[in-house]
Design an enzyme around this catalytic site. Structure first.
Site, PDB file in Angstrom:
ATOM      1  N   MET A 182     -15.490  99.516  29.840  1.00 52.99           N
ATOM      2  CA  MET A 182     -15.561  98.314  29.028  1.00 52.99           C
ATOM      3  C   MET A 182     -14.174  98.039  28.459  1.00 52.99           C
ATOM      4  O   MET A 182     -13.319  98.893  28.469  1.00 52.99           O
ATOM      5  CB  MET A 182     -16.571  98.527  27.911  1.00 52.99           C
ATOM      6  CG  MET A 182     -17.820  99.249  28.385  1.00 52.99           C
ATOM      7  SD  MET A 182     -18.787  98.315  29.546  1.00 52.99           S
ATOM      8  CE  MET A 182     -19.533  97.204  28.407  1.00 52.99           C
ATOM      9  N   ARG A 196     -15.720 112.455  21.097  1.00 47.57           N
ATOM     10  CA  ARG A 196     -16.946 112.488  21.890  1.00 47.57           C
ATOM     11  C   ARG A 196     -17.007 113.826  22.598  1.00 47.57           C
ATOM     12  O   ARG A 196     -15.978 114.502  22.748  1.00 47.57           O
ATOM     13  CB  ARG A 196     -16.967 111.351  22.903  1.00 47.57           C
ATOM     14  CG  ARG A 196     -15.823 111.434  23.890  1.00 47.57           C
ATOM     15  CD  ARG A 196     -15.877 110.275  24.879  1.00 47.57           C
ATOM     16  NE  ARG A 196     -14.668 110.260  25.677  1.00 47.57           N
ATOM     17  CZ  ARG A 196     -14.086 109.160  26.128  1.00 47.57           C
ATOM     18  NH1 ARG A 196     -14.582 107.975  25.863  1.00 47.57           N
ATOM     19  NH2 ARG A 196     -13.006 109.216  26.869  1.00 47.57           N
ATOM     20  N   TYR A 236     -44.460 126.975  41.480  1.00 47.61           N
ATOM     21  CA  TYR A 236     -43.076 126.987  41.973  1.00 47.61           C
ATOM     22  C   TYR A 236     -42.657 125.611  42.471  1.00 47.61           C
ATOM     23  O   TYR A 236     -43.488 124.754  42.757  1.00 47.61           O
ATOM     24  CB  TYR A 236     -42.911 128.026  43.094  1.00 47.61           C
ATOM     25  CG  TYR A 236     -43.611 127.656  44.385  1.00 47.61           C
ATOM     26  CD1 TYR A 236     -42.987 126.836  45.329  1.00 47.61           C
ATOM     27  CD2 TYR A 236     -44.904 128.113  44.667  1.00 47.61           C
ATOM     28  CE1 TYR A 236     -43.628 126.483  46.496  1.00 47.61           C
ATOM     29  CE2 TYR A 236     -45.551 127.766  45.833  1.00 47.61           C
ATOM     30  CZ  TYR A 236     -44.911 126.945  46.747  1.00 47.61           C
ATOM     31  OH  TYR A 236     -45.543 126.587  47.902  1.00 47.61           O
ATOM     32  N   GLY A 286     -13.161 103.779  30.604  1.00 45.26           N
ATOM     33  CA  GLY A 286     -12.500 102.640  31.219  1.00 45.26           C
ATOM     34  C   GLY A 286     -13.428 101.542  31.683  1.00 45.26           C
ATOM     35  O   GLY A 286     -13.002 100.552  32.241  1.00 45.26           O
ATOM     36  N   LYS A 301     -19.503 105.667  20.752  1.00 47.61           N
ATOM     37  CA  LYS A 301     -18.280 105.537  19.971  1.00 47.61           C
ATOM     38  C   LYS A 301     -18.612 105.181  18.525  1.00 47.61           C
ATOM     39  O   LYS A 301     -18.090 105.786  17.588  1.00 47.61           O
ATOM     40  CB  LYS A 301     -17.410 104.446  20.610  1.00 47.61           C
ATOM     41  CG  LYS A 301     -15.967 104.483  20.212  1.00 47.61           C
ATOM     42  CD  LYS A 301     -15.186 103.349  20.888  1.00 47.61           C
ATOM     43  CE  LYS A 301     -14.962 103.616  22.363  1.00 47.61           C
ATOM     44  NZ  LYS A 301     -14.451 102.435  23.086  1.00 47.61           N
ATOM     45  N   ARG A 360     -13.709  96.932  20.141  1.00 42.83           N
ATOM     46  CA  ARG A 360     -13.903  97.991  21.134  1.00 42.83           C
ATOM     47  C   ARG A 360     -15.352  98.026  21.589  1.00 42.83           C
ATOM     48  O   ARG A 360     -16.264  97.894  20.790  1.00 42.83           O
ATOM     49  CB  ARG A 360     -13.553  99.354  20.539  1.00 42.83           C
ATOM     50  CG  ARG A 360     -12.398  99.337  19.600  1.00 42.83           C
ATOM     51  CD  ARG A 360     -12.238 100.648  18.841  1.00 42.83           C
ATOM     52  NE  ARG A 360     -11.963 101.780  19.711  1.00 42.83           N
ATOM     53  CZ  ARG A 360     -11.899 103.028  19.287  1.00 42.83           C
ATOM     54  NH1 ARG A 360     -12.148 103.312  17.999  1.00 42.83           N
ATOM     55  NH2 ARG A 360     -11.650 103.999  20.123  1.00 42.83           N
ATOM     56  N   HIS A 367      -5.960 108.067  33.714  1.00 47.50           N
ATOM     57  CA  HIS A 367      -7.244 107.556  34.177  1.00 47.50           C
ATOM     58  C   HIS A 367      -7.764 108.391  35.347  1.00 47.50           C
ATOM     59  O   HIS A 367      -8.902 108.847  35.362  1.00 47.50           O
ATOM     60  CB  HIS A 367      -7.092 106.091  34.599  1.00 47.50           C
ATOM     61  CG  HIS A 367      -8.345 105.494  35.147  1.00 47.50           C
ATOM     62  ND1 HIS A 367      -8.628 105.485  36.501  1.00 47.50           N
ATOM     63  CD2 HIS A 367      -9.421 104.939  34.533  1.00 47.50           C
ATOM     64  CE1 HIS A 367      -9.806 104.934  36.692  1.00 47.50           C
ATOM     65  NE2 HIS A 367     -10.321 104.589  35.517  1.00 47.50           N
ATOM     66  N   SER A 372     -49.398 122.917  48.603  1.00 51.79           N
ATOM     67  CA  SER A 372     -47.991 122.590  48.382  1.00 51.79           C
ATOM     68  C   SER A 372     -47.880 121.076  48.515  1.00 51.79           C
ATOM     69  O   SER A 372     -48.225 120.504  49.542  1.00 51.79           O
ATOM     70  CB  SER A 372     -47.125 123.286  49.426  1.00 51.79           C
ATOM     71  OG  SER A 372     -45.790 122.879  49.243  1.00 51.79           O
ATOM     72  N   CYS A 425     -42.834 120.920  47.872  1.00 47.09           N
ATOM     73  CA  CYS A 425     -41.799 121.210  48.864  1.00 47.09           C
ATOM     74  C   CYS A 425     -41.104 119.955  49.359  1.00 47.09           C
ATOM     75  O   CYS A 425     -40.349 119.992  50.306  1.00 47.09           O
ATOM     76  CB  CYS A 425     -42.376 121.988  50.034  1.00 47.09           C
ATOM     77  SG  CYS A 425     -43.649 121.099  50.932  1.00 47.09           S
TER      78      CYS A 425
HETATM   79  P1  ADP Z   1     -11.969 103.228  25.710  1.00 51.44           P
HETATM   80  O1  ADP Z   1     -13.438 103.265  25.499  1.00 51.44           O
HETATM   81  O2  ADP Z   1     -11.570 102.652  27.020  1.00 51.44           O
HETATM   82  O3  ADP Z   1     -11.314 104.535  25.392  1.00 51.44           O
HETATM   83  P2  ADP Z   1     -11.190 102.345  23.119  1.00 51.44           P
HETATM   84  O4  ADP Z   1     -12.017 101.355  22.411  1.00 51.44           O
HETATM   85  O5  ADP Z   1     -11.362 103.741  22.702  1.00 51.44           O
HETATM   86  O6  ADP Z   1     -11.393 102.176  24.676  1.00 51.44           O
HETATM   87  O7  ADP Z   1      -9.712 101.863  22.869  1.00 51.44           O
HETATM   88  C1  ADP Z   1      -8.652 101.860  23.761  1.00 51.44           C
HETATM   89  C2  ADP Z   1      -7.429 102.438  23.076  1.00 51.44           C
HETATM   90  O8  ADP Z   1      -7.088 101.701  21.911  1.00 51.44           O
HETATM   91  C3  ADP Z   1      -7.621 103.863  22.642  1.00 51.44           C
HETATM   92  O9  ADP Z   1      -6.441 104.583  22.892  1.00 51.44           O
HETATM   93  C4  ADP Z   1      -7.870 103.738  21.170  1.00 51.44           C
HETATM   94  O10 ADP Z   1      -7.475 104.885  20.471  1.00 51.44           O
HETATM   95  C5  ADP Z   1      -7.003 102.557  20.799  1.00 51.44           C
HETATM   96  N1  ADP Z   1      -7.529 101.856  19.627  1.00 51.44           N
HETATM   97  C6  ADP Z   1      -8.738 101.289  19.509  1.00 51.44           C
HETATM   98  N2  ADP Z   1      -8.916 100.765  18.283  1.00 51.44           N
HETATM   99  C7  ADP Z   1      -7.777 101.024  17.608  1.00 51.44           C
HETATM  100  C8  ADP Z   1      -7.357 100.740  16.277  1.00 51.44           C
HETATM  101  N3  ADP Z   1      -8.162 100.138  15.422  1.00 51.44           N
HETATM  102  N4  ADP Z   1      -6.132 101.145  15.922  1.00 51.44           N
HETATM  103  C9  ADP Z   1      -5.327 101.786  16.816  1.00 51.44           C
HETATM  104  N5  ADP Z   1      -5.656 102.073  18.058  1.00 51.44           N
HETATM  105  C10 ADP Z   1      -6.886 101.696  18.474  1.00 51.44           C
HETATM  106 MG    MG Z   2     -11.500 105.519  23.814  1.00 52.36          MG
END
Ligand code: ADP
Ligand code: MG
Ligand code: MG
Length: 909
Positions: A114, A376, A885, A112, A32, A103, A490, A798, A865
């Site tokens: 962290m 990503r 192989y 989901g 990220k 984040r 999710h 082999s 093998c």
């Molecule tokens: P995950 O890795 O679980 O996607 P994120 O860190 O991306 O967690 O964040 C969770 C949510 O919060 C995402 O929808 C992200 O876009 C939103 N978010 C994170 N930081 C900000 C920010 N600075 N302003 C607005 N929304 C944010």
């Molecule tokens: Mg995210």
């Protein structure tokens, strides 16, 4: 040491079209963070912020909280100041406050896994300033209540511990909604939100015994530490173990200025994909919600709307919503905010071209301004992965080699497994429809709780919605069905990542967790009832539906052709039956690397003859019994040779200890005694005599053939005669006879002599001949070391890496499961060496064996093998060792072909 640590950069800033880091630095900044930096430098609007490196997470784990904070305090404070100046607001300021998000972000995306905290920096004073500054009291208090809720859950540990527990904050909200007679969060009044903040803080005090932290800096450090801790949380550890990610990778922490999607009707938030993550089609798509923040879209609280008009119309059709209703109540972003949409559309295009891969993006619209919060490489199904790779190549965005590298070998697995039989589908009773969130065919028994997914052999997890806690159960279940949530919920995202069939948002489902039932229309289904999911259409089907073998066509065939163009090491298969051989051939196997002959002895009449042979006390008696087995073996070999016409087929002589073939139960022992007209005691005596303390190291492999030469003789005869019979019918076959468990040259020589002598006799009898070769498995460490001498006699090697691993580590394959999981958990071993070849240790023996063998006989054919022959990193190792192989199970053949190409490509990079 101190000095060195002081110069190390631990915090990397981004924002305002510049960045300290870039996308190459994902190991240090996490995926990220690296991408936020990259986006910032190429001019995509991302809110300014900074990334604390993954190394600090490791330092925290080693040194503890105080030391870790000391290491980064100055850099963090300076970086916050930099955000302040860019945003023209101050952290903790009561008139002009800056709020931030904290984040997590490991080097690979772990959806989901962290936890993220939004709106950090707010307190009783700041909320007033925020309200005044934005002229939006409702927004300010909504942000405040969200913050306490998230901070309480993530940092203060107030998340519900088990499925029976209720989230304390949700409970408070539900009460209020009931009292006020409303259903949606957006219906709360200002007063409601203020009440919620008060009640939330009260709940925190009651639960933790402490006041909710009001100092923004305390809040910030608390959140940073919580992100570090989440790396070792249960969910994260499970996901890491499932994927083999080591604990020392750590997670980065991203701190970023908040942008607000919850400021009213001109704001919103969403997620989008540059291509379809389920099918791979080149169609921009995604979902959004107006006046919402963060996870609202994926949490499935409100029904998200589609980004594009086409997507919206497709969705409405599936959801059985009339066009008028759709346009009125669920318009696409394209229709509702055309300017924002076209801006977003241009960014998705830029980002896909920049990263040269399908992107999964998060965005937020704050009061008519678009911000991108994440990009990503998108998770996708196996089918989408293959299509996207081929499409990008055809579009000229990437070349053939890059297309091959874009395909993740293990994910091909999804395409190699059964699909619903179209005939059976025609008769199927569709009981409801949801969104086709992740394609595939799944049949199983209904379970309602993720931790009960293992209750049945085949289960379908049926939930209102899923959450990160459900991950393990989702992995176990054959398919996932949810009543709520969209294509980016999710459940949908995780299922696609796992390649698991999933249907989401099936609104017709009325789930009663307490009674463990789901009602669809007026039909009630209970836990344990069979249902089937068609993840490609969204159809939910009553009962069990038959499945059939998949077809390798379209883009899959194309990518496989490309793989063969670049692949160097050949791919054979392990097959014991003509059926396996045919499947493997259809998957592109170029021969058989291992046919185990013992499997053929377990069928009904054969096991009897086999037992008679074992029980016979004289050579004559044994020969008589072998005589009976001969025609059976011969016809087996004919079938296999025919299925593999023109290709080499390696047949291994009898390998397992004889006691595996004798009956151990009294009833079967009695039967055998009667059949053979001997006493029960005689049978019992023989069984006892064959008992070994350590059968794996006992009387097996060529040790059998060397003590009972007539067994080898019979098997050699069956092979050679089968080949001759086929030759008469014009079928070319190339038998390679393989002697197992050789440790000394003499062992090999004696077996070889029997084989060659037998062949010669048969050639004379039939006045005809075929070509054949005699080689050996290298599976005893001594054989690897003596390879130069063995190669004087053997035509091929082999590597039997299952036994070689067992004997090199001294781990019994049959008992290792008692301690291996613990060893991996404790970090004594990184992975299970029976799954992934141990390149360091066992690999040395493989290299030595190959080198010494080839030193004697440069043209020596060498292969593998063991189970490792189908495992990507092991295949790469085999290629680098110079093997001719690899041989693997039929369903792994396409995977091995791909890895063969990837290994060759990597070696030129
Ligand atoms: P995950 O890795 O679980 O996607 P994120 O860190 O991306 O967690 O964040 C969770 C949510 O919060 C995402 O929808 C992200 O876009 C939103 N978010 C994170 N930081 C900000 C920010 N600075 N302003 C607005 N929304 C944010
Ligand atoms: Mg995210
Ligand atoms: Mg073996």
């Amino acid at each position: 040491m101190e000095v060195l640590q002081d110069v190390k950069k631990r915090v990397f800033k981004f924002g305002n079209k510049t960045a300290d880091g870039n996308s190459e630095m994902r190991n240090l900044l996490g995926g990220k963070g690296a991408n936020l930096a990259e986006m910032s430098s190429i001019g995509i609007p991302v809110p300014p912020g900074f990334t604390i490196t993954t190394e600090v997470c490791t330092e925290y784990n080693e040194l503890g909280q105080i030391a870790a904070i000391n290491l980064i305090k100055d850099e963090v404070e300076a970086s916050v100041a930099s955000i302040e100046s860019q945003m023209g607001a101050a952290f903790g300021d009561k008139d002009n406050p800056l709020l931030i998000s904290v984040r997590s972000g490991a080097r690979v995306s772990m959806p989901g896994m962290m936890d993220t905290v939004l709106n950090l920096g707010i307190n009783d004073e700041v909320v007033l300033g925020l309200a005044k500054k934005t002229n939006n009291e409702r927004f300010a208090w909504d942000s405040y209540r969200r913050f306490i809720q998230m901070y309480g859950g993530v940092v203060l540990g107030m998340k519900p511990a088990s499925k029976e527990d209720i989230d304390p904050f949700e409970e408070i909200m539900e009460h209020l909604k009931e009292k006020r007679g409303i259903t949606l969060d957006t219906e709360f009044t200002l007063q409601d939100l203020q009440d919620l903040v008060y009640d939330f803080k009260d709940a925190v005090k009651k639960r933790t015994g402490k006041n909710f932290p009001t100092n923004p800096w305390d809040q910030l450090w608390g959140a940073i530490i919580a992100v570090f801790n989440s790396w070792n949380g249960d969910r994260a550890v499970y996901y890491r173990n499932m994927n083999g990610y080591p604990a020392d990778w750590g997670t980065a922490v991203n701190v970023q200025a908040m942008v607000y999607g919850n400021m009213g009707e001109n704001s919103g938030t969403g997620v989008c994909f540059t291509r379809d993550a389920g099918t791979g089609e080149n169609i921009f798509n995604g979902e959004y919600l107006i006046n919402a923040q963060g996870e609202d879209v994926v949490a499935g609280v409100r029904t998200p709307q589609q980004i594009t008009k086409i997507g919206s119309q497709r969705w409405a059709e599936l959801a059985k919503i009339e066009e008028e209703d759709r346009a009125e109540n669920y318009p696409s972003l394209e229709e509702l905010m055309p300017t924002i949409f076209s801006e977003l559309n241009s960014y998705q295009d830029i980002l896909e071209k920049h990263y040269r891969d399908m992107q999964d993006m998060e965005f937020t619209i704050q009061d008519g301004k678009l911000w991108i919060l994440q990009t990503r490489n998108g998770k996708r199904t196996g089918a989408a992965m293959v299509k996207i790779a081929m499409d990008l190549q055809k579009e000229g965005m990437i070349d053939e080699k890059e297309a091959l590298m874009l395909v993740e070998p293990n994910k091909l697995d999804e395409l190699l497994h059964p699909v619903f039989d179209p005939e059976a589908l025609k008769r199927a009773k569709v009981i409801a429809q949801g969104l086709p969130a992740s394609p595939g065919a799944a049949t199983g028994k209904i379970v309602f709780f993720a931790d009960e997914a293992d209750k049945y052999k085949n289960s379908i997890l049926v939930r209102i919605e899923t959450s990160p806690e459900d991950l393990e159960g989702m992995n176990i279940a054959k398919g996932i069905l949810t009543a709520r949530g969209g294509m980016t919920s999710h459940a949908a995202v995780v299922a696609r990542g796992m390649g698991k069939c999933c249907i989401s948002g099936a609104g017709a489902l009325k789930i009663d967790y307490k009674r463990r039932t789901v009602t669809i229309g007026n039909q009630k289904y209970h836990e344990g009832d069979w249902i089937s999911l068609n993840g490609s259409t969204g159809n939910i089907i009553e009962g069990k539906v038959a499945t059939k073998e998949p077809q390798l066509s379209g883009e899959f065939a194309e990518i496989m052709n490309l793989a063969d163009k670049y692949g160097e090491i050949k791919v054979r298969t392990n097959a014991d039956t003509p059926r396996d051989a045919k499947v493997a051939r259809s998957f592109g196997a170029q021969g058989i690397g291992l046919t185990r002959t013992e499997h053929m002895f377990f069928e009904l009449d054969r096991i009897k003859a086999m037992r008679e042979m074992i029980l016979a006390d004289t050579v004559k008696g044994r020969k008589q019994a072998l005589e009976e087995l001969l025609p059976m073996q011969r016809s087996d070999f004919e079938g296999i040779f025919e299925a593999m016409e023109g290709c080499a087929v390696t047949i291994r002589l009898l390998d397992p200890p004889l006691h595996e073939f004798v009956p151990h139960q009294l009833a079967t022992q009695k039967e055998l005694a009667e059949d053979m007209h001997i006493s029960l005691q005689a049978v019992k005596n023989k069984v006892a005599e064959l008992e070994e303390f350590n059968p794996m190291l006992g009387h097996r492999g060529c040790r059998l053939g060397n003590t009972y030469p007539e067994i080898t003789e019979m098997q050699a005869r069956a092979i050679i005669e089968a080949a001759l019979n086929l030759k008469e019918r014009g079928v070319v076959c190339k038998p390679e006879i393989m002697i197992p468990l050789v440790g000394t040259v003499k062992e090999f020589e004696m077996q070889e002599q029997i084989i060659r002598r037998t062949a010669k006799t048969i050639f004379k009898e039939r006045n005809d001949a075929v070509e054949y070769s005699v080689g050996t498995m290298i599976e005893i460490p001594r054989a690897a070391l003596m390879a130069d001498l063995i190669a004087e006699k053997a035509d091929f090697f082999s590597f039997g890496t299952n036994d070689l691993t067992q004997m090199t580590f001294g781990y019994s394959r049959d008992d290792a499961s008692k301690f291996l999981p613990k060893y991996i958990e404790k970090g004594i071993l990184k992975v299970d060496p029976f799954e992934v070849i141990d390149q360091e240790g066992v690999g040395q023996l493989v290299k030595i064996g190959t080198q010494r063998g080839r030193a004697t006989k440069p043209e020596l054919k060498v292969g593998i093998c063991g189970e490792h022959g189908g495992e990507p990193s092991s295949i790469e190792f085999c290629y680098n060792t110079g093997m001719d192989y690899v041989s693997c199970s039929p369903y792994r053949v396409p995977i091995a072909r791909l890895v063969s190409a990837q290994a060759a490509i990597k070696s030129t990079m």
